[in-house]
Design an enzyme around this catalytic site. Structure first.
Site, PDB file in Angstrom:
ATOM      1  N   GLY A 344      -9.642 -47.674  -9.539  1.00 10.22           N
ATOM      2  CA  GLY A 344      -8.626 -47.291 -10.510  1.00 10.22           C
ATOM      3  C   GLY A 344      -7.701 -46.244  -9.924  1.00 10.22           C
ATOM      4  O   GLY A 344      -6.484 -46.296 -10.096  1.00 10.22           O
ATOM      5  N   ALA A 345      -8.298 -45.280  -9.204  1.00  8.93           N
ATOM      6  CA  ALA A 345      -7.523 -44.221  -8.570  1.00  8.93           C
ATOM      7  C   ALA A 345      -8.438 -43.506  -7.590  1.00  8.93           C
ATOM      8  O   ALA A 345      -9.652 -43.692  -7.608  1.00  8.93           O
ATOM      9  CB  ALA A 345      -6.979 -43.237  -9.613  1.00  8.93           C
ATOM     10  N   MET A 346      -7.840 -42.675  -6.724  1.00 10.07           N
ATOM     11  CA  MET A 346      -8.614 -41.942  -5.725  1.00 10.07           C
ATOM     12  C   MET A 346      -8.042 -40.549  -5.556  1.00 10.07           C
ATOM     13  O   MET A 346      -6.835 -40.379  -5.352  1.00 10.07           O
ATOM     14  CB  MET A 346      -8.608 -42.695  -4.386  1.00 10.07           C
ATOM     15  CG  MET A 346      -9.346 -41.976  -3.272  1.00 10.07           C
ATOM     16  SD  MET A 346     -11.085 -41.729  -3.661  1.00 10.07           S
ATOM     17  CE  MET A 346     -11.397 -40.208  -2.777  1.00 10.07           C
ATOM     18  N   GLU A 347      -8.933 -39.542  -5.594  1.00  3.92           N
ATOM     19  CA  GLU A 347      -8.545 -38.142  -5.668  1.00  3.92           C
ATOM     20  C   GLU A 347      -8.225 -37.487  -4.336  1.00  3.92           C
ATOM     21  O   GLU A 347      -8.472 -36.288  -4.157  1.00  3.92           O
ATOM     22  CB  GLU A 347      -9.667 -37.343  -6.347  1.00  3.92           C
ATOM     23  CG  GLU A 347     -10.970 -37.252  -5.561  1.00  3.92           C
ATOM     24  CD  GLU A 347     -11.980 -38.334  -5.873  1.00  3.92           C
ATOM     25  OE1 GLU A 347     -13.174 -38.139  -5.575  1.00  3.92           O
ATOM     26  OE2 GLU A 347     -11.586 -39.382  -6.419  1.00  3.92           O
ATOM     27  N   ASN A 348      -7.665 -38.216  -3.382  1.00  4.87           N
ATOM     28  CA  ASN A 348      -7.307 -37.600  -2.105  1.00  4.87           C
ATOM     29  C   ASN A 348      -6.589 -36.276  -2.353  1.00  4.87           C
ATOM     30  O   ASN A 348      -5.644 -36.205  -3.140  1.00  4.87           O
ATOM     31  CB  ASN A 348      -6.381 -38.524  -1.304  1.00  4.87           C
ATOM     32  CG  ASN A 348      -6.891 -39.940  -1.236  1.00  4.87           C
ATOM     33  OD1 ASN A 348      -7.983 -40.210  -0.775  1.00  4.87           O
ATOM     34  ND2 ASN A 348      -6.078 -40.867  -1.739  1.00  4.87           N
ATOM     35  N   HIS A 380      -8.543 -37.145 -14.852  1.00  5.13           N
ATOM     36  CA  HIS A 380      -9.764 -37.313 -14.055  1.00  5.13           C
ATOM     37  C   HIS A 380      -9.521 -36.947 -12.594  1.00  5.13           C
ATOM     38  O   HIS A 380     -10.278 -36.172 -11.990  1.00  5.13           O
ATOM     39  CB  HIS A 380     -10.235 -38.767 -14.168  1.00  5.13           C
ATOM     40  CG  HIS A 380     -11.477 -39.084 -13.401  1.00  5.13           C
ATOM     41  ND1 HIS A 380     -12.704 -39.244 -14.008  1.00  5.13           N
ATOM     42  CD2 HIS A 380     -11.700 -39.286 -12.073  1.00  5.13           C
ATOM     43  CE1 HIS A 380     -13.610 -39.527 -13.097  1.00  5.13           C
ATOM     44  NE2 HIS A 380     -13.019 -39.562 -11.915  1.00  5.13           N
ATOM     45  N   GLU A 381      -8.444 -37.494 -12.034  1.00  7.76           N
ATOM     46  CA  GLU A 381      -8.180 -37.260 -10.608  1.00  7.76           C
ATOM     47  C   GLU A 381      -7.785 -35.806 -10.343  1.00  7.76           C
ATOM     48  O   GLU A 381      -8.197 -35.216  -9.337  1.00  7.76           O
ATOM     49  CB  GLU A 381      -7.092 -38.209 -10.106  1.00  7.76           C
ATOM     50  CG  GLU A 381      -7.387 -39.692 -10.315  1.00  7.76           C
ATOM     51  CD  GLU A 381      -8.765 -40.106  -9.831  1.00  7.76           C
ATOM     52  OE1 GLU A 381      -9.240 -39.567  -8.816  1.00  7.76           O
ATOM     53  OE2 GLU A 381      -9.377 -40.978 -10.493  1.00  7.76           O
ATOM     54  N   HIS A 384     -10.642 -33.433 -10.074  1.00  5.90           N
ATOM     55  CA  HIS A 384     -11.299 -33.479  -8.760  1.00  5.90           C
ATOM     56  C   HIS A 384     -10.680 -32.514  -7.745  1.00  5.90           C
ATOM     57  O   HIS A 384     -11.311 -32.192  -6.746  1.00  5.90           O
ATOM     58  CB  HIS A 384     -11.206 -34.889  -8.174  1.00  5.90           C
ATOM     59  CG  HIS A 384     -12.283 -35.817  -8.621  1.00  5.90           C
ATOM     60  ND1 HIS A 384     -13.622 -35.515  -8.528  1.00  5.90           N
ATOM     61  CD2 HIS A 384     -12.225 -37.081  -9.133  1.00  5.90           C
ATOM     62  CE1 HIS A 384     -14.343 -36.540  -8.970  1.00  5.90           C
ATOM     63  NE2 HIS A 384     -13.515 -37.501  -9.348  1.00  5.90           N
ATOM     64  N   GLU A 403     -18.370 -37.098  -9.914  1.00  4.30           N
ATOM     65  CA  GLU A 403     -17.772 -38.085 -10.810  1.00  4.30           C
ATOM     66  C   GLU A 403     -18.146 -37.855 -12.270  1.00  4.30           C
ATOM     67  O   GLU A 403     -17.334 -38.092 -13.171  1.00  4.30           O
ATOM     68  CB  GLU A 403     -18.158 -39.499 -10.376  1.00  4.30           C
ATOM     69  CG  GLU A 403     -17.642 -39.880  -8.991  1.00  4.30           C
ATOM     70  CD  GLU A 403     -16.114 -39.865  -8.896  1.00  4.30           C
ATOM     71  OE1 GLU A 403     -15.437 -39.736  -9.935  1.00  4.30           O
ATOM     72  OE2 GLU A 403     -15.602 -39.980  -7.765  1.00  4.30           O
TER      73      GLU A 403
END
Length: 960
Positions: A344-348, A380-381, A384, A403
């Site tokens: 869905g998404a990535m918290e880079n 959410h991201e 993080h 998570e």
């Protein structure tokens, strides 16, 4: 990382849209897909020979272990990459570059192990790397190098020893494939203005940084990264940190742009990110000078699809700064919407990547649910950026801490950005109840597993599960409730400050929360935070708390969906929990109590026959509740007479607990069914959604039996008042309600009314869809209602309606609209259309790889499509395993979807045979999902044998 699946607002089901009809048996076409992902390695190497690795003498060699030895620790990397966005003469997209890492020796060793996966490195005099000393240190010569395929290492044996306290520089040159596999450094393709565009993007979590450059690819192995990207003129390069220099240069006779970025903060390899594209952006800067940019395809930005994300990003960042009492650690926050992205998404850190549906919002075509999803995923991201990025777990066995925490506080951040939505209550639906469904199986696992249980990439991928995300969120919410939010936030702040730019284990958080408790006058716990919480995270499952209001006795028992199930996993706590219970007596809130053993007498819970007890008030705890029959009767009577006395989330709790207690044969099924009778008076979204999820279970079980007709008739009677209510307040369906969750309830009213045959409903949906077909330039259907209308119209139609839907899907320029159409296409009742649609999932030109698994899931939810999807999946299992088998959620979700309707002995035997037939290939990140499918099917078979007749009799009598 984002959850990968989100709110399905428009109902528990495409199945509800489909009437029960005779199943059509079609043998799925056997399609063999045998593409070799790494292609011919000779295309990417400067040498046709490579040293042959020595045959391991024993399995105890360091390179045969998945965990890195504790002999070396990285300090910083220099990484330069040049992605080619044009296909070469061999028909391949490649990237080249070089990478260097400075590391310090901790213990004397003559061996360097560094992760490298599916990457071809240039040979230097027969070796894959060069080693030099730092600050005058002499490095030993390299004896031999090789790739250890199974454990994904570049192994470097030295002639001499590395010395403790000394630093060394390891240099490699890179030449690899820029594949379309959604992992590591990969390419994404999309069409814009009739032109195919290529972008290069990264996805490193969990074990894919090694695909881009050799690295010490463990979350605890943090380092500073110096990134340089070389890219085509006219394109833009992004990375974690701000660019400090951009220049046009000539390299090997080619004019290119070179972008150099600031050194990153000390961070984990899985958070490294880079992008090359011709995307554009909109931006804003906060009072502290933090630059916020939303990036996407040019047309999407020009159409204003990034405006909403930009509007909420700054408030959410500001909320978390205050919540954590810690400033945002970076100078910029780039967020980018990608056409192809598996999660869905990535918290880079500093460069957060999203699916387009999770970041882009078009007011003209996006539904209210799309807007909510964007708010929660962005929250959410961004959560993080502190919890996960600033402080990171040492190893993946504690992934839940990253998570689960982000899944909890995403509601807090979204609530701050959209305070009128009352979104915090929805954690009950989308995390707590979701976690219950998995954690009630013997195949569940503790939140924090032992390190030795999580080694291989597949085992790591399995940790990205409902347990880590949703149970983690529910348990942390419970902790926050009994500590109080201010104490919880204070402990978090101290924890983050101590471990900033480092890594930790879960017990470190308990330490700081305990200190916050000790510093709070008047806050008393029965045991320490460690003692309470270890029972919730070190053993799987949860309790059902039973309250006998005749005696005041309160007891607990490990809740299992199958009553005769045997738990093989041992627990030092013997599956007992320290349970905080908030409760009320009639309409009066009572003092919280703790259940600290199997059973105890709590005299205030002994009540008269005119009173009722409601436990787990506001669903603050992670447990189910059962009562003596008399109290159940009084609660049902209260629901019928004045349901609003009971809080909204507890009405949903009563429904969900009752149905699941009945599935576990703890209470009678007719008692659970009676909890739905009051729904004729219910207008709130959360109870209706909880009810439909449980009734959807009945659609799955009875969709092929005589129970289905009586079930439909009963639900028609229950939903008709809701349908009429929304018809009235929406001026005969010409407007939508102003309330946020009321819009979701309106969707339920329309969907369920149409699927159960409420008069006037299907006439509405068919007329709306027909008008759109007659003039496809003008879509009169409100975005909120499109999923339901599209599905209903395509189900009622034939090839003409399906082909129109497919054409509109291909033309869709807004991702959210494309998802609605892609889902609706699976609603057709025409078998050959469904079979053709299944074939499309293996053609990325028709269905993107990121969408193939969910498309199969949509088809499977159709009672006619279910056997087709199962045959198709089995016939093409090798393909799906190769493409998705090591993904985070994708493969496990696909297996769960494909088997969700299984409820007969024959289907169970097929499932077991499937497991046997594919044992040699393996099941990767779907291993646990397959075991859960077998367990769920076994439980359904037993339950049906005992409950089918009483269910039929009850629905028949209540539908008259």
């Amino acid at each position: 990382m984002g959850k990968g699946y989100y709110i399905s607002k428009h109902m528990a089901t495409a199945a509800m849209v489909l009437a029960a009809i005779a199943l059509v048996t079609i043998i799925a076409l056997s399609v063999v897909y045998n593409r070799e992902k790494s292609r011919n390695a000779a295309k990417f190497t400067n040498s046709t020979t490579s040293p042959v690795p020595p045959t391991p003498k024993t399995s105890n060699e360091p390179w045969d272990k998945y965990r890195l030895p504790d002999t070396l620790t990285p300090q910083y990397y220099n990484v330069t990459l040049w992605p080619r966005l044009v296909m070469n003469a061999n028909g391949t997209y490649i990237f080249t570059g070089n990478s260097g890492v400075m590391f310090t020796c901790v213990k004397t060793t003559d061996l360097i192990l560094i992760h490298s996966n599916k990457l071809n490195l240039t040979l230097f005099k027969g070796h894959h790397a060069k080693l030099t000393g730092v600050s005058g240190v002499t490095a030993p010569a390299i004896k031999t190098t090789w790739f250890q395929t199974e454990t994904q290492y570049l192994v470097i044996q030295l002639e001499g020893k590395l010395k403790p306290g000394k630093s060394y520089w390891l240099y490699t040159e890179l030449r690899g494939e820029l594949a379309d596999d959604l992992k590591g450094f990969y390419r994404s393709e999309y069409m814009e203005d009739g032109e195919k565009k290529i972008i290069a993007i990264s996805q490193m979590q969990a074990t894919y940084a090694r695909k881009a450059f050799p690295c010490f690819d463990e979350p605890g192995m943090k380092a500073v990264f110096h990134i340089t990207l070389i890219h085509d003129l006219g394109t833009t390069a992004l990375s974690n940190s701000q660019e400090i220099k951009t220049e046009n240069v000539q390299i090997d006779g080619t004019a290119v742009t070179r972008t150099i970025f600031e050194p990153t903060k000390r961070m984990s390899t899985y958070l490294v990110a880079f992008l090359v594209s011709d995307f554009t952006y909109i931006s804003a800067a906060d009072d502290k000078g933090v630059l916020v940019r939303i990036w996407a395809r040019r047309k999407a930005i020009e159409d204003g699809q990034g405006d909403y994300a930009l509007r909420i990003t700054q408030p959410i960042l500001e909320f978390f700064e205050k919540y954590y009492n810690t400033s945002y650690p970076l100078s910029k926050s780039d967020q980018i919407a990608l056409p192809d992205f598996e999660s869905g998404a990535m918290e880079n850190w500093g460069l957060v990547t999203y699916r387009e549906t999770a970041l882009l919002y078009d007011p003209k075509t996006s539904a209210n649910g799309n807007k909510q999803r964007i708010a929660t995923v962005v929250s959410h991201e961004l959560a993080h950026m502190w919890f996960g990025n600033l402080v990171t777990v040492k190893w993946w066995n504690d992934l839940w801490l990253n998570e689960g925490f982000a899944s909890y506080v995403e509601y807090l951040g979204a609530d701050h950005a959209e305070p009128t939505w009352n979104i915090k209550d929805q954690i009950i639906l989308y995390d707590l109840q979701r976690a219950f469904s998995v954690d009630s199986l013997t195949s569940s696992h503790p939140l924090s597993r032992k390190e030795e249980e999580v080694n291989t990439p597949s085992e790591i991928s399995e940790m990205f599960s409902t347990i880590s995300y949703s149970k983690g969120a529910a348990v942390l919410k419970m902790l926050s409730e009994f500590l109080t939010e201010p104490v919880f936030a204070k402990g978090l702040s101290n924890y983050l400050n101590q471990f900033a730019f480092g890594s930790s284990v879960y017990s470190d958080l308990w330490d700081h929360l305990q200190k916050a408790v000790d510093q709070t006058p008047g806050l008393k716990l029965p045991y320490s935070v460690h003692e309470i919480m270890n029972r919730w995270i070190l053993q799987m499952g949860f309790p059902v708390v039973t309250i006998d209001t005749r005696t005041g006795n309160v007891s607990q028992k490990h809740f299992l969906l199958e009553k005769d199930a045997v738990v093989d996993r041992k627990s030092e706590f013997n599956y007992e929990w320290f349970v905080p219970i908030k409760w009320m007596k009639r309409d009066q809130v009572q003092d919280q109590l703790w259940l600290l053993q199997k059973s105890a007498i709590h005299k205030p819970m002994k009540v008269s026959k005119s009173e009722w007890v409601l436990a787990n008030l506001h669903v603050s705890g992670y447990f189910r509740v059962n009562y003596d029959l008399g109290n159940w009767e009084r609660l049902l009577s209260q629901l019928e007479s004045n349901h609003q006395v009971i809080p909204v989330v507890n009405r949903a709790q009563i429904l969900d607990d009752a149905f699941n207690l009945a599935r576990a044969s703890i209470i009678n099924i007719t008692l659970a069914l009676r909890t739905t009778k009051y729904l004729t008076h219910e207008r709130e979204y959360i109870p209706w959604e909880a009810a439909l999820r449980n009734l959807n279970y009945f659609f799955q079980l009875f969709g092929r039996s005589e129970v289905y007709g009586a079930l439909q008739a009963y639900l028609k009677k229950q939903v008709k008042p809701l349908f009429e209510h929304f018809g009235t307040i929406s001026s005969n369906w010409t407007t939508v309600p102003s309330g946020h969750t009321d819009q979701f309830t309106q969707i339920i009213a329309l969907s369920l009314a149409c699927s159960t045959g409420v008069e006037g409903c299907r006439e509405l949906t068919k007329s709306w869809f027909k008008r759109w077909m007659q003039n496809h330039h003008v879509n009169v259907i409100h975005p909120n209602l499109r999923s339901t209308v599209y599905c209903d119209a395509i189900a009622a139609g034939g090839a003409e309606e399906w082909n129109f839907g497919w054409q509109m899907f291909q033309k869709a320029t807004v991702a959210a609209e494309a998802v609605k159409l892609r889902s609706a296409l699976a609603c057709t009742k025409v078998p050959w259309l469904l079979n053709r649609y299944l074939q499309y999932t293996m053609n990325p030109e028709k269905i993107r790889k990121q969408d193939a698994a969910s498309t199969i899931g949509y088809i499977n939810s159709n009672i006619i499509g279910q056997p087709l999807a199962w045959d198709f999946f089995r016939a093409n299992y090798f393909y799906f395993f190769k493409v998705y088998g090591t993904g985070s959620f994708t493969f496990s979700r696909l297996i769960g979807d494909i088997t969700s309707r299984f409820s007969t002995p024959f289907e169970l035997s097929q499932l077991k045979q499937f497991k046997k037939d594919n044992a040699e290939i393996g099941f990767g990140s779907g291993t646990q999902a397959l075991q859960q499918a077998i367990e769920k099917t076994t439980a359904k078979i037993k339950w049906l044998a005992e409950n089918k007749e009483p269910v039929l009799q009850w629905f028949t009598s209540e539908s008259e």
